[in-house]
Structures are given as structure tokens and as C-alpha cells.
Design a protein around this motif. Sequence first.
Motif, PDB file in Angstrom:
ATOM      1  N   SER A 173       0.858  -1.188   0.000  1.00  0.00           N
ATOM      2  CA  SER A 173       0.000   0.000   0.000  1.00  0.00           C
ATOM      3  C   SER A 173       0.890   1.231   0.000  1.00  0.00           C
ATOM      4  CB  SER A 173      -0.920   0.012   1.222  1.00  0.00           C
ATOM      5  OG  SER A 173      -0.157  -0.025   2.414  1.00  0.00           O
ATOM      6  N   SER A 174       0.375   2.296  -0.591  1.00  0.00           N
ATOM      7  CA  SER A 174       1.164   3.519  -0.731  1.00  0.00           C
ATOM      8  C   SER A 174       0.249   4.728  -0.606  1.00  0.00           C
ATOM      9  CB  SER A 174       1.874   3.523  -2.094  1.00  0.00           C
ATOM     10  OG  SER A 174       2.431   4.786  -2.355  1.00  0.00           O
ATOM     11  N   LEU A 175       0.822   5.848  -0.170  1.00  0.00           N
ATOM     12  CA  LEU A 175       0.063   7.099  -0.104  1.00  0.00           C
ATOM     13  C   LEU A 175      -0.119   7.719  -1.486  1.00  0.00           C
ATOM     14  CD1 LEU A 175       1.648   8.709   3.093  1.00  0.00           C
ATOM     15  CD2 LEU A 175      -0.547   7.529   2.884  1.00  0.00           C
ATOM     16  N   SER A 176       0.556   7.160  -2.470  1.00  0.00           N
ATOM     17  CA  SER A 176       0.397   7.635  -3.838  1.00  0.00           C
ATOM     18  C   SER A 176      -1.025   7.359  -4.320  1.00  0.00           C
ATOM     19  CB  SER A 176       1.404   6.934  -4.751  1.00  0.00           C
ATOM     20  OG  SER A 176       1.129   7.195  -6.104  1.00  0.00           O
ATOM     21  N   ASN A 177      -1.476   8.124  -5.319  1.00  0.00           N
ATOM     22  CA  ASN A 177      -2.829   7.921  -5.855  1.00  0.00           C
ATOM     23  C   ASN A 177      -2.815   7.080  -7.129  1.00  0.00           C
ATOM     24  OD1 ASN A 177      -1.630   9.758  -7.529  1.00  0.00           O
ATOM     25  ND2 ASN A 177      -3.349  11.198  -7.559  1.00  0.00           N
ATOM     26  N   THR A 178      -1.764   6.285  -7.310  1.00  0.00           N
ATOM     27  CA  THR A 178      -1.654   5.424  -8.495  1.00  0.00           C
ATOM     28  C   THR A 178      -1.593   3.956  -8.084  1.00  0.00           C
ATOM     29  OG1 THR A 178       0.769   5.498  -8.504  1.00  0.00           O
ATOM     30  CG2 THR A 178      -0.396   7.220  -9.744  1.00  0.00           C
ATOM     31  N   ILE A 179      -1.966   3.089  -9.042  1.00  0.00           N
ATOM     32  CA  ILE A 179      -1.750   1.648  -8.890  1.00  0.00           C
ATOM     33  C   ILE A 179      -0.537   1.285  -9.729  1.00  0.00           C
ATOM     34  CG2 ILE A 179      -2.653  -0.660  -9.359  1.00  0.00           C
ATOM     35  CD1 ILE A 179      -5.429   0.332  -8.842  1.00  0.00           C
ATOM     36  N   SER A 180       0.477   0.713  -9.072  1.00  0.00           N
ATOM     37  CA  SER A 180       1.711   0.359  -9.775  1.00  0.00           C
ATOM     38  C   SER A 180       1.866  -1.151  -9.817  1.00  0.00           C
ATOM     39  CB  SER A 180       2.924   0.975  -9.075  1.00  0.00           C
ATOM     40  OG  SER A 180       2.833   2.384  -9.085  1.00  0.00           O
ATOM     41  N   VAL A 181       2.141  -1.674 -11.010  1.00  0.00           N
ATOM     42  CA  VAL A 181       2.360  -3.106 -11.214  1.00  0.00           C
ATOM     43  C   VAL A 181       3.785  -3.284 -11.714  1.00  0.00           C
ATOM     44  CG1 VAL A 181       1.647  -5.141 -12.504  1.00  0.00           C
ATOM     45  CG2 VAL A 181      -0.067  -3.487 -11.747  1.00  0.00           C
ATOM     46  N   THR A 182       4.573  -4.136 -11.014  1.00  0.00           N
ATOM     47  CA  THR A 182       5.982  -4.295 -11.352  1.00  0.00           C
ATOM     48  C   THR A 182       6.321  -5.777 -11.508  1.00  0.00           C
ATOM     49  OG1 THR A 182       6.493  -2.333 -10.019  1.00  0.00           O
ATOM     50  CG2 THR A 182       8.341  -3.734 -10.671  1.00  0.00           C
ATOM     51  N   ASP A 183       6.819  -6.144 -12.699  1.00  0.00           N
ATOM     52  CA  ASP A 183       7.261  -7.520 -12.988  1.00  0.00           C
ATOM     53  C   ASP A 183       6.217  -8.552 -12.535  1.00  0.00           C
ATOM     54  OD1 ASP A 183       9.679  -6.679 -14.079  1.00  0.00           O
ATOM     55  OD2 ASP A 183      10.647  -6.615 -12.112  1.00  0.00           O
ATOM     56  N   VAL A 197       0.309 -14.627 -17.570  1.00  0.00           N
ATOM     57  CA  VAL A 197       0.987 -13.389 -17.979  1.00  0.00           C
ATOM     58  C   VAL A 197       2.344 -13.344 -17.298  1.00  0.00           C
ATOM     59  CG1 VAL A 197       0.879 -10.863 -18.024  1.00  0.00           C
ATOM     60  CG2 VAL A 197      -1.225 -12.197 -18.166  1.00  0.00           C
ATOM     61  N   SER A 198       3.364 -12.866 -18.005  1.00  0.00           N
ATOM     62  CA  SER A 198       4.708 -12.769 -17.434  1.00  0.00           C
ATOM     63  C   SER A 198       5.262 -11.364 -17.608  1.00  0.00           C
ATOM     64  CB  SER A 198       5.667 -13.763 -18.112  1.00  0.00           C
ATOM     65  OG  SER A 198       5.247 -15.091 -17.906  1.00  0.00           O
ATOM     66  N   GLY A 199       5.911 -10.869 -16.549  1.00  0.00           N
ATOM     67  CA  GLY A 199       6.706  -9.649 -16.618  1.00  0.00           C
ATOM     68  C   GLY A 199       5.935  -8.374 -16.907  1.00  0.00           C
ATOM     69  N   LEU A 200       4.699  -8.263 -16.453  1.00  0.00           N
ATOM     70  CA  LEU A 200       3.904  -7.061 -16.730  1.00  0.00           C
ATOM     71  C   LEU A 200       4.302  -5.934 -15.779  1.00  0.00           C
ATOM     72  CD1 LEU A 200       1.568  -5.509 -18.030  1.00  0.00           C
ATOM     73  CD2 LEU A 200       0.022  -6.603 -16.385  1.00  0.00           C
ATOM     74  N   THR A 201       4.587  -4.776 -16.339  1.00  0.00           N
ATOM     75  CA  THR A 201       4.869  -3.559 -15.576  1.00  0.00           C
ATOM     76  C   THR A 201       4.025  -2.436 -16.149  1.00  0.00           C
ATOM     77  OG1 THR A 201       7.133  -4.243 -15.038  1.00  0.00           O
ATOM     78  CG2 THR A 201       6.621  -1.887 -14.870  1.00  0.00           C
ATOM     79  N   VAL A 202       3.204  -1.832 -15.300  1.00  0.00           N
ATOM     80  CA  VAL A 202       2.316  -0.771 -15.774  1.00  0.00           C
ATOM     81  C   VAL A 202       1.916   0.093 -14.585  1.00  0.00           C
ATOM     82  CG1 VAL A 202       0.175  -2.088 -15.470  1.00  0.00           C
ATOM     83  CG2 VAL A 202       0.280  -0.298 -17.202  1.00  0.00           C
ATOM     84  N   THR A 203       1.582   1.345 -14.847  1.00  0.00           N
ATOM     85  CA  THR A 203       1.108   2.267 -13.815  1.00  0.00           C
ATOM     86  C   THR A 203      -0.228   2.853 -14.244  1.00  0.00           C
ATOM     87  OG1 THR A 203       3.375   2.842 -13.172  1.00  0.00           O
ATOM     88  CG2 THR A 203       1.626   4.355 -12.493  1.00  0.00           C
ATOM     89  N   LEU A 204      -1.198   2.798 -13.352  1.00  0.00           N
ATOM     90  CA  LEU A 204      -2.532   3.336 -13.627  1.00  0.00           C
ATOM     91  C   LEU A 204      -2.720   4.616 -12.825  1.00  0.00           C
ATOM     92  CD1 LEU A 204      -4.524  -0.033 -13.288  1.00  0.00           C
ATOM     93  CD2 LEU A 204      -3.434   0.915 -15.325  1.00  0.00           C
TER      94      LEU A 204
END
Length: 578
Positions: free
Chosen positions: A365-375, A387-394
Motif C-alpha cells: 500500500s502507498s500514499l500515492s494515488n496510483t496503482i503500480s504493477v511491477t514484474d 501473464v509474465s513480466g507485466l509492468t504498468v502504472t494506472l
Amino acid sequence: MIRQNSIVVPQPATLKAWWALLRPYWTSDRKRGAMALLSALLILTFSLTYVRLALTVWMGHYQQTVIKYDATAIPSLLLTFLAILGLDIGVNVAVNFINLALGINWRSWLTKRFLQRWMNGKAFYWIEQEQSVDNPDQRITEDIDQFVTASLTLSLGLFGTVTQLIVFTKVLWIKSGALALSLFGNVIQIPHYMVWLAIVYSLTTSLIVQFAGRRLQPLTFQKQRAEANFRFMMTGVREHVEQIALLGGGPTEIKRVGQAFEEVRSNFWRILMFNLRFEPVTLGIGFVSALFAGFALLPRYLSHQITFGDMTQLSATFGVVAASLQWFIQNFVALQQYRVVVSRLAGLDAAINLSSLPRGPHYDSSLSNTISVTDLDLQTPQGRTLVSGLTVTLRPGERWMVSGPSGAGKSTLLRALAGIWHYGAGRVTLPTHAKLFFLPQKNYIPPGTLKAALCYPADPHAFDDETCRRVLTDCQLGQYSDVLDEVARWGNNLSPGEQQRLGFARVLLQQPDYLLLDESTSALDEENETNLYQLITQRLPEAAIVSVSHHSSLERFHTHALRIENGQARQTSPIAVA
């Protein structure tokens, strides 16, 4: 133990499991009240021992009075009997009342505890995915009740039995006298022989019952599982009657449910065959026990060492001592059923505990207002990689369209973004204070009022009626705006398209910061689908929206696209926005 998808749900040893289930209530904030009720029960149970002793002594006096034809003593004996009877009834009524009060308090506390642990943290979802235990709902609704009832019944019964054993053994020790046996010309005196006889007799019969009934526990466990599975299938048929009728699935369901009942029937016959061997043993022991004391006392009576009244009193006393020592025999079936209940609750408890262990993607969890997906790697519960190796920021205001062939992992990705998928690897960081709302293809619509179904998962009082009517009208459900308080099974009354429009009405009420749409308009025509997407993009301009859909017409409502295919996720450039 149960092994499922490389995860082991242990079945703890019965004694350890019993203590783990028993201890929490008696050390909780309810312990003072519980201890007070338990203390009252123990005192009353102790009192019953002396009431029974008084009745045994009275029986001896009564028999001796009858033999002597002493009519003058009868009135006094009757008054004494009435006093003993009144005490017995009063104490038993008090015991039953306090026992029920303690039982419902304990069951309420334990049920709430299991419900909270099962539902909080989404343990119920993980357990269902893993199938680590069968029928967790039945374990909470039925097994907890059986556990509490049996715990009180058996423990109080054991306490009363031990008390009776001490008191009546003392009486038997004093009054039984000695038995003279002639052996090889020598006379052997066995002092207090009725006490030793009761011990030998009870231990022998207990060992016989233990040997004869060793198969009862597994048979009882199988019976409860088979019955629960049969009820589960019948419930599923009731919930899907329309689909079964439309598909003409009646004959198939008869066969499928019949197979489930076949396990019930088969287990019934196994228990029946067990009883054919076991019941003659217990019935025979019971029959012998009724006459054993009389025959054992007959030599002393015939030699005029004891009166008939003494013989009656000693027989009753021997019966109490023997029954106390045979407590295991008398409660053998109940103890085996109790062990099964403890094992089932322990299995659920172990599964809930395992559900909290870290595994799969790591969620932060983070105080940021984004959802971050890493590897991010996503797998099925069976271990197949999606799915493999997905990195994305919403980010807020972005609208993502997720596409790909069926089974590629699109819906699984949404569940990972919602924080409930635990198969795979990588990291998902979710905003701490943001409100996330998941809208599936088929919405859960609980029975009750329409307003409660609309406001779910919020309390129906969280929104006023006017706001509810307005969102219904906005989602083309205005025909239901005047029946907000009507109670019905709305999941059956609403068509699939109406159920999906109700889901969007929920979105307008909840005003989420992140909205995950999983084939949420699959049952709608293009016009209704377009209207709803226009509605949420206008009403939720700052919300991040992620849509899974096979409808290419929805691409114009999104700013980003993500294609999942052959285990890879590929981002494309921002697309035209309607």
C-alpha cells in the motif's frame, strides 16, 4: 491433511485442535460471565450427586420397610421422597437453563469470530479457490453449534461422573464388606470386593467397546462430508432452476445429484453394517450390567451378612460406580462425533490461518494515488502461467482497455489489481486511501429490499431514497424507482441486462477512484452499453477505469490499451477518446 496445489492444510491432532478451539472464548473479554455460569453449573452438578446418593439410600430404607411390613414408616418415607424429587427437579431445571444460556453465548461469540476471520482478509475467497476444505459454510453454521453443545454436555457429564465416582465409591468401599473364596483348601478374604469388581468389570467392557468401535470416527466424518456435499448440490439446483429448465438439464441434474446422494446412501450402509457388529456388543454389556451387581452380592445375602435393603442399596451404588467407570462406553458414539466436529473446525481454522500467509504477488500500500504493477507474473491455481513480466502504472483519469483471447488472463489481471489474486509473482502497489470498485460480468445481488441490493456493499442507509431513484433512472431502471423497499430475490427477478445496469447504478452511488469492469456490459445492447460508458466517464472524470471486453466499440471510451496474448502483455499508444 489435505493437499491442494502444493499447499498443505494440516489436520491438527485432536487434543491440540480441541484446545485451540476451546481456549479463545474462555480467555476473551467474555470470560468473567462465562466463568460465573460455568461455576454455577459445576456447583449444581455437584449437588445432583448428593441428591442421587440420597435417593439410593432412600431406596434401601424403602425396600427394607416393605419387607418388614412396617406401615407406620411409609408416610415419613413418602415425605422424604417428595423432598428428594423436588430437589432433583429444581436442580435439573436450573442446570438446563444455565447450560443453554452459556451455550448460546459461547456459540454466538465463536460464530462471530469464525465469520470475521473467514470473511475478513478475503480468506473465504482463497479457501474456495484452493478447495482446501469442503463446505466451510456448514462448518460455521452447524459444526460450531455441535462443538459448543457437545463440549458442555460431555465436560459437565464427565465432571458429574467423576463426582459420583468419588462419592459412591466411598459408600461402596464402606458397605461392600469382604468376599470369602475357598481356593485349594484355603479361604481367601477379598476386602471391599465390590469396588475391585467394579473397576475390573468397567475396564474390561471399555476395552471391548474401544476395539469394536474403532471404525466409527472415520465413518462419521465421511457421513458429514457426504451429507454436506448433497445439500450443496441441491442448493445449486435451486439457485439455477431457470438455466436448468431452459437447457433441459433436468435428467442430467437427476443423475448428478443422484451420484451425490449415492455417496450418502453408500456411507449409510457402511454405518449400518458397522452397527450390526457394534450394537450387540453395547446392548450385551448393558444387559449384563443390570444383573451383574445382584449376582455378585448374592453370596453375602444368602449367608445373611446383608439385608435385602442393603442388597438393593449396594446394587444401585455398584451401578453408579460401574456406570461412572464406563463413561467412555456410554459416550463412545458422542465422543467419536465430537472428534469429527473438532477435526472439521480445526481444518477450517488451519485453512484460514494459511490464507494469511504471504504468497503469490506481493501487495503493498502507498500514499500515492496510483496503482503500480511491477514484474507481475500471473498463474492459475493449478500453476499454469497466464501473464509474465507485466509492468504498468494506472493514474487517475486514465481509462484502460484490456483485450485478448478468451483465457488469456484478462480477468485474472483485474483480480490482481483488486488485490485478491495470490498465484504468481511480482509486486502490486495499491493506493491506501483510494476507493476501488470491481464490477464483474455477473453481479452478486443479495435477497432483501431493492435498495439494499442497489447500495451493496454499503449499508442501505448510506444513501437517501431520492439519490437511489435518480441513479436507477440514469441507468435505465426507472421502472423500479418506486419499489426500493420491496423485499424479493432480485437476483432472480431482474434480467441479466438489468442486473448489469444495476451494477452501474452501484458505481454511480459509490463514486470510486478506481473502477475495474470485467465484461460488465456483455448482456447489454450497443446503445445501452454506449449510454452507460458515457455516463460513468462524465460522472467520474477523475476515476481510473480498467475495462475487460471483447467489444471493439468500447475502445473509443478509453485512453490506453493493453493486449494480453500468448503470456505477454503489450501496451499500445493512447487511442481516440469519444
